[in-house]
Write a protein that holds these residues in place. Structure first.
Motif, PDB file in Angstrom:
ATOM      1  N   ILE A 255      10.660 -20.234  16.191  1.00 14.24           N
ATOM      2  CA  ILE A 255       9.936 -19.102  16.009  1.00 14.24           C
ATOM      3  C   ILE A 255      10.955 -18.065  15.266  1.00 14.24           C
ATOM      4  N   THR A 256      11.038 -18.285  14.085  1.00 19.99           N
ATOM      5  CA  THR A 256      12.060 -17.301  13.065  1.00 19.99           C
ATOM      6  C   THR A 256      11.375 -16.052  12.709  1.00 19.99           C
ATOM      7  N   ASP A 257      12.009 -14.977  12.112  1.00 21.15           N
ATOM      8  CA  ASP A 257      11.530 -13.689  11.409  1.00 21.15           C
ATOM      9  C   ASP A 257      10.411 -14.066  10.621  1.00 21.15           C
ATOM     10  N   ASP A 258      10.982 -14.655   9.772  1.00 24.62           N
ATOM     11  CA  ASP A 258       9.691 -15.057   8.649  1.00 24.62           C
ATOM     12  C   ASP A 258       8.400 -15.670   9.355  1.00 24.62           C
ATOM     13  N   PHE A 259       8.578 -16.485  10.238  1.00 24.06           N
ATOM     14  CA  PHE A 259       7.319 -16.972  11.038  1.00 24.06           C
ATOM     15  C   PHE A 259       6.658 -16.000  11.644  1.00 24.06           C
ATOM     16  N   LYS A 260       7.344 -14.893  12.415  1.00 19.82           N
ATOM     17  CA  LYS A 260       6.747 -13.927  12.930  1.00 19.82           C
ATOM     18  C   LYS A 260       5.902 -13.234  11.888  1.00 19.82           C
ATOM     19  N   PHE A 261       6.281 -12.787  10.741  1.00 17.00           N
ATOM     20  CA  PHE A 261       5.819 -12.072   9.606  1.00 17.00           C
ATOM     21  C   PHE A 261       4.592 -12.705   9.318  1.00 17.00           C
ATOM     22  N   GLN A 262       4.622 -14.086   9.161  1.00 25.28           N
ATOM     23  CA  GLN A 262       3.391 -14.880   8.848  1.00 25.28           C
ATOM     24  C   GLN A 262       2.339 -14.704   9.821  1.00 25.28           C
ATOM     25  N   VAL A 263       2.848 -14.887  11.021  1.00 21.43           N
ATOM     26  CA  VAL A 263       1.844 -14.607  11.919  1.00 21.43           C
ATOM     27  C   VAL A 263       1.014 -13.109  12.091  1.00 21.43           C
ATOM     28  N   TRP A 264       2.142 -12.141  11.753  1.00 19.08           N
ATOM     29  CA  TRP A 264       1.412 -10.799  11.590  1.00 19.08           C
ATOM     30  C   TRP A 264       0.427 -10.660  10.413  1.00 19.08           C
ATOM     31  N   ARG A 265       0.826 -11.401   9.068  1.00 22.77           N
ATOM     32  CA  ARG A 265      -0.153 -11.153   8.222  1.00 22.77           C
ATOM     33  C   ARG A 265      -1.465 -11.911   8.395  1.00 22.77           C
ATOM     34  N   LYS A 266      -1.243 -13.094   9.031  1.00 23.90           N
ATOM     35  CA  LYS A 266      -2.489 -13.907   9.297  1.00 23.90           C
ATOM     36  C   LYS A 266      -3.491 -13.220  10.288  1.00 23.90           C
ATOM     37  N   MET A 267      -2.785 -12.495  11.356  1.00 22.37           N
ATOM     38  CA  MET A 267      -3.594 -11.871  12.525  1.00 22.37           C
ATOM     39  C   MET A 267      -4.069 -10.611  11.975  1.00 22.37           C
ATOM     40  N   PHE A 268      -3.772  -9.852  10.909  1.00 19.15           N
ATOM     41  CA  PHE A 268      -4.272  -8.504  10.230  1.00 19.15           C
ATOM     42  C   PHE A 268      -5.577  -9.196   9.491  1.00 19.15           C
ATOM     43  N   ARG A 269      -5.518 -10.213   8.750  1.00  9.28           N
ATOM     44  CA  ARG A 269      -6.725 -10.876   8.358  1.00  9.28           C
ATOM     45  C   ARG A 269      -7.702 -11.117   9.371  1.00  9.28           C
ATOM     46  N   ALA A 270      -7.381 -11.660  10.476  1.00 11.54           N
ATOM     47  CA  ALA A 270      -8.155 -12.319  11.557  1.00 11.54           C
ATOM     48  C   ALA A 270      -8.965 -10.937  12.282  1.00 11.54           C
ATOM     49  N   GLU A 408      -5.629 -15.232   1.601  1.00  8.60           N
ATOM     50  CA  GLU A 408      -6.478 -14.666   2.611  1.00  8.60           C
ATOM     51  C   GLU A 408      -5.699 -14.464   3.723  1.00  8.60           C
ATOM     52  N   ASP A 409      -4.265 -15.083   3.848  1.00  9.12           N
ATOM     53  CA  ASP A 409      -3.543 -14.607   4.856  1.00  9.12           C
ATOM     54  C   ASP A 409      -2.593 -13.570   4.846  1.00  9.12           C
ATOM     55  N   ASN A 410      -2.636 -12.819   3.439  1.00 12.11           N
ATOM     56  CA  ASN A 410      -1.738 -11.777   3.313  1.00 12.11           C
ATOM     57  C   ASN A 410      -2.327 -10.734   2.447  1.00 12.11           C
ATOM     58  N   LEU A 411      -3.289  -9.697   3.072  1.00 14.52           N
ATOM     59  CA  LEU A 411      -3.941  -8.705   2.361  1.00 14.52           C
ATOM     60  C   LEU A 411      -2.949  -7.635   2.009  1.00 14.52           C
ATOM     61  N   VAL A 412      -2.804  -7.402   0.685  1.00 13.67           N
ATOM     62  CA  VAL A 412      -2.110  -6.221   0.420  1.00 13.67           C
ATOM     63  C   VAL A 412      -2.999  -5.077  -0.116  1.00 13.67           C
ATOM     64  N   GLN A 413      -2.573  -3.843   0.644  1.00 10.40           N
ATOM     65  CA  GLN A 413      -3.754  -2.669   0.086  1.00 10.40           C
ATOM     66  C   GLN A 413      -3.172  -2.276  -1.203  1.00 10.40           C
ATOM     67  N   LEU A 414      -4.153  -1.973  -2.050  1.00  7.78           N
ATOM     68  CA  LEU A 414      -3.896  -1.428  -3.322  1.00  7.78           C
ATOM     69  C   LEU A 414      -4.174   0.188  -3.175  1.00  7.78           C
ATOM     70  N   PHE A 415      -5.339   0.620  -2.548  1.00  9.04           N
ATOM     71  CA  PHE A 415      -5.524   1.876  -2.428  1.00  9.04           C
ATOM     72  C   PHE A 415      -6.767   2.150  -1.406  1.00  9.04           C
ATOM     73  N   ALA A 416      -6.675   3.296  -1.012  1.00  4.84           N
ATOM     74  CA  ALA A 416      -7.977   3.750   0.052  1.00  4.84           C
ATOM     75  C   ALA A 416      -8.486   5.272  -0.143  1.00  4.84           C
ATOM     76  N   PHE A 417      -9.736   5.172  -0.035  1.00  2.00           N
ATOM     77  CA  PHE A 417     -10.487   6.458   0.089  1.00  2.00           C
ATOM     78  C   PHE A 417     -10.467   6.765   1.566  1.00  2.00           C
TER      79      PHE A 417
END
Length: 453
Positions: A255-270, A408-417
């Motif tokens: 469980i590395t820091d990079d692995f934790k970040f990947q899990v967070w990104r996947k969870m955001f999409r979930a 799909e596992d890393n949604l990056v926000q571009l803009f928001a109203f």
């Protein structure tokens, strides 16, 4: 009251609107009845803090009030004449002298009796307006109470729901990670056991050679020389066949820091809602747009289609189309493949927004859009383009977010109203002019490939 307002107003408490009773003057200079000021934590006029217990009765003001009370209530305090007429311009009941010689001279004057009857007739209408205002405010308060309850209940429900999604996702991830760890462990153990067996067999050969060398050492000179050459040759062969050093580079799941970040990104999409199954509405498409049979793909062509531009819901000047589906509540998410198309715009359009003529695509006109210009610059001033755009709509949170959905596992926000959507809205798609083939690439509503069973 039936007296002119001048002195009566000066001698009245701003809080209870009655003549002063035991008047006291606060540190800020405003005067009130002792009882009125005692009930307030600060000056009712300017909100300045005051200490009532340290104030004394204003004797001069109290004396003026007593003198004023001796004047008949239906007489002018200035001329001592009866208050017999009414000034409509200043809305004051006055005496005849005020009307003929005083400051009300030349104003529209009617008798007090006439004014009394006139205002008595207006009173019911004033009461109706007051009651209507009360009913409106009561409805507003009821609505606020309902919204407070909904927010509290929804917040608790959303938190529980989202935590449930996260727990389910982590449980699935834990199971997958556990299976992967077990597989790697079994594979690594098997490899190491094979190497252990090989190394043990080789070590046994070395021990056997050691015994042979000991026996040769005790032989006679002739026998020693004969056997030694054979033994030395065999020994060199064995040493030349030495197996490689045991593997030490086997990587077990950690469980590395990079692995934790990947899990967070996947969870955001979930946590995002499931993809909406949108289809383009051909009855709204500009005549130069061609929609595929499944309603998922739209492109701009040079040849106009045989449709009527007079259809009320059809765009006639802009190469746009909306989806068949509309939204008026809840959370929604959809993705559009834009590929390398250099110009396009995506977003929402209000059901009431106009579709004829050149579009003034602004939020104030019912358009919430993000577009790409020349294949590199978004309207939101993002300096790169992405082949797939995700759109997230939440009526409860008042948000329309645009995301780079290429991964799909890393949604990056571009803009928001951030706005409250109060009407029904439709997903909006501006294909833009094909520009002689330079912008002929289609827009495609993305749908994930079915998972293999």
């Amino acid at each position: 009251t039936h007296t002119a307002p001048g002195m009566h107003q000066d001698l009245s408490c701003p809080s209870c609107l009655k003549l002063f009773k035991a008047p006291v003057t606060a540190e800020c200079g405003h005067t009130f009845c002792l009882e009125c000021l005692s009930q307030a934590k600060a000056c009712p006029t300017c909100q300045a803090p005051t200490k009532v217990e340290q104030l004394r009765i204003n004797q001069q003001m109290e004396h003026l009030v007593q003198c004023f009370r001796q004047v008949p209530h239906d007489h002018c305090e200035e001329h001592m004449d009866p208050l017999s007429v009414y000034c409509e311009q200043d809305q004051q009941v006055i005496c005849g002298v005020c009307a003929s010689l005083g400051k009300h001279k030349g104003h529209n004057i009617i008798t007090a009796a006439e004014a009394h009857q006139k205002m008595k007739k207006q009173l019911p209408q004033q009461q109706i307006q007051l009651q209507e205002a009360q009913v409106r405010k009561e409805k507003t308060i009821a609505l606020l109470n309902r919204q407070i309850t909904e927010v509290e209940v929804r917040q608790q429900g959303q938190v529980s729901e989202q935590l449930g999604v996260m727990r389910a996702y982590l449980a699935t991830l834990e199971a997958k990670l556990g299976q992967e760890a077990e597989r790697v462990q079994q594979q690594a153990t098997a490899v190491l056991r094979d190497e252990h067996k090989t190394m043990g067999h080789y070590l046994e050969q070395l021990k056997q050679m050691e015994a042979v060398l000991g026996e040769v050492q005790e032989e006679s000179q002739t026998e020693f020389l004969r056997k030694y050459c054979l033994v030395a040759s065999r020994l060199q062969k064995i040493l030349g066949e030495s197996p490689p050093v045991a593997r030490m580079d086997i990587q077990l799941p950690i469980i590395t820091d990079d692995f934790k970040f990947q899990v967070w990104r996947k969870m955001f999409r979930a946590l995002m809602p499931a993809l909406e199954n949108l289809t383009f509405d051909p009855d709204t498409a500009h005549p130069n747009l061609v929609i595929s049979e499944d309603g998922k793909r739209v492109e701009c062509v040079e040849q106009k289609q045989p449709v009527s531009s007079d259809d009320p819901g059809r765009f006639d000047k802009s190469n746009c189309v909306v989806s068949r589906q509309s939204f008026s509540s809840g959370e929604h998410y959809w993705e559009v493949t834009v590929g390398d198309k250099p110009r396009w715009a995506l977003g929402l359009i209000s059901a009431e927004a106009g579709r004829k003529g050149r579009l003034q695509a602004l939020p104030s006109n019912g358009f919430w859009l993000v577009g790409c210009k020349e294949g590199k610059n978004y309207e939101a001033h993002v300096e790169h383009k992405e082949p797939r755009i995700g759109l997230y709509l939440s009526f409860e949170d008042g948000m329309l977010g645009f995301y780079d959905a290429s991964d799909e596992d890393n949604l990056v926000q571009l803009f928001a109203f951030h706005t409250r959507f109060t009407t029904t809205v439709y997903p909006f798609f501006d294909v833009c002019w094909h520009d002689k083939g330079k912008n002929s690439q289609p827009l495609v509503v993305y749908e994930p490939e079915p998972e293999a069973s």
